[in-house]
Write a protein that holds these residues in place. Structure first.
Motif, short mmCIF file in Angstrom:
data_model
loop_
_atom_site.label_atom_id
_atom_site.label_comp_id
_atom_site.label_asym_id
_atom_site.label_seq_id
_atom_site.Cartn_x
_atom_site.Cartn_y
_atom_site.Cartn_z
N LYS A 181 -9.40 -2.45 -3.85
CA LYS A 181 -9.88 -1.20 -3.23
C LYS A 181 -10.68 -1.53 -1.98
O LYS A 181 -11.46 -2.48 -1.97
CB LYS A 181 -10.76 -0.45 -4.22
N SER A 226 -8.91 3.38 0.02
CA SER A 226 -7.49 3.05 -0.15
C SER A 226 -7.32 1.94 -1.16
O SER A 226 -8.17 1.05 -1.30
CB SER A 226 -6.87 2.60 1.18
N GLU A 246 -2.43 5.94 6.64
CA GLU A 246 -3.71 6.59 6.36
C GLU A 246 -4.65 5.66 5.59
O GLU A 246 -5.41 6.10 4.73
CB GLU A 246 -3.48 7.88 5.57
N ILE A 247 -4.64 4.40 5.94
CA ILE A 247 -5.47 3.44 5.20
C ILE A 247 -6.91 3.49 5.70
O ILE A 247 -7.15 3.74 6.87
CB ILE A 247 -4.86 2.03 5.31
N TRP A 302 -15.21 0.39 5.36
CA TRP A 302 -14.25 0.38 6.47
C TRP A 302 -14.96 0.88 7.72
O TRP A 302 -15.21 2.07 7.86
CB TRP A 302 -13.08 1.29 6.11
N THR A 328 -13.55 -5.43 0.66
CA THR A 328 -12.61 -5.08 -0.40
C THR A 328 -13.15 -5.56 -1.74
O THR A 328 -13.88 -6.53 -1.82
CB THR A 328 -11.23 -5.72 -0.16
N CYS A 375 0.86 -1.17 0.00
CA CYS A 375 0.00 0.00 0.00
C CYS A 375 0.91 1.22 0.00
O CYS A 375 1.96 1.21 0.64
CB CYS A 375 -0.88 -0.01 1.25
N SER A 376 0.50 2.26 -0.68
CA SER A 376 1.35 3.45 -0.76
C SER A 376 1.44 4.19 0.57
O SER A 376 2.43 4.84 0.85
CB SER A 376 0.85 4.40 -1.85
N ASN A 377 0.41 4.07 1.42
CA ASN A 377 0.45 4.79 2.69
C ASN A 377 -0.29 4.00 3.77
O ASN A 377 -1.49 4.15 3.94
CB ASN A 377 -0.16 6.18 2.53
N TYR A 378 0.42 3.16 4.51
CA TYR A 378 -0.20 2.34 5.54
C TYR A 378 -0.74 3.17 6.70
O TYR A 378 -1.67 2.75 7.38
CB TYR A 378 0.80 1.31 6.09
#
Length: 143
Positions: free
Chosen positions: A64, A50, A45-46, A68, A76, A40-43
């Motif tokens: 995707k 995301s 701020e998941i 959440w 997902t 993930c590009s940013n764990y």
């Protein structure tokens, strides 16, 4: 059309503990059959919306997060790769543990239905395998 599969089990852990394992995407390879890696590009701020890259052997798929709700529900959707479908995890607190329901929904657009069936294998069997592996990992956390 491929049918959804559902499996429910009970674990002696809080919904928060189960949620933390479900959303520790770097650990998916420990309990999700076929998954070898998740990035993930940013764990930090998941959450809903995301995007994850999930690797199955030599193939990668874009996944995707559609839903959440911490401690309650994670859904997902597989957007690319050899098949499309969704995975839904529903957590319900009960006394001293959590009821965890896993639902796998293969998607079909008619012509790809046969391919979906082959790639998704048996969703019912896959759901049971995933639930068993996750149950084992959760049980190890209790002991």
């Amino acid at each position: 059309m491929a049918k959804p599969a559902t499996h429910t089990s009970f674990v002696l852990l809080s919904p928060e503990t189960v949620w933390n394992l479900l959303t520790d995407f770097r650990r998916w390879a420990e309990w999700m059959p076929g998954v070898t890696r998740v990035t993930c590009s940013n764990y930090s701020e998941i959450g809903r919306g995301s995007l994850l890259e999930v690797t199955f052997g030599q193939r990668a798929a874009q996944v995707k997060i559609d839903y959440w709700e911490p401690g309650k529900k994670l859904q997902t959707a597989i957007l690319s790769g050899p098949y499309k479908g969704s995975y839904c995890y529903i957590l319900q607190a009960e006394h001293d543990g959590t009821h965890l329901t896993i639902e796998i929904k293969p998607l079909s657009n008619g012509k790809r239905e046969h391919l979906l069936f082959i790639c998704f294998s048996s969703p019912s069997r896959k759901c049971q395998q995933q639930a068993a592996a996750l149950q084992q990992l959760l049980n190890n956390m209790v002991n």
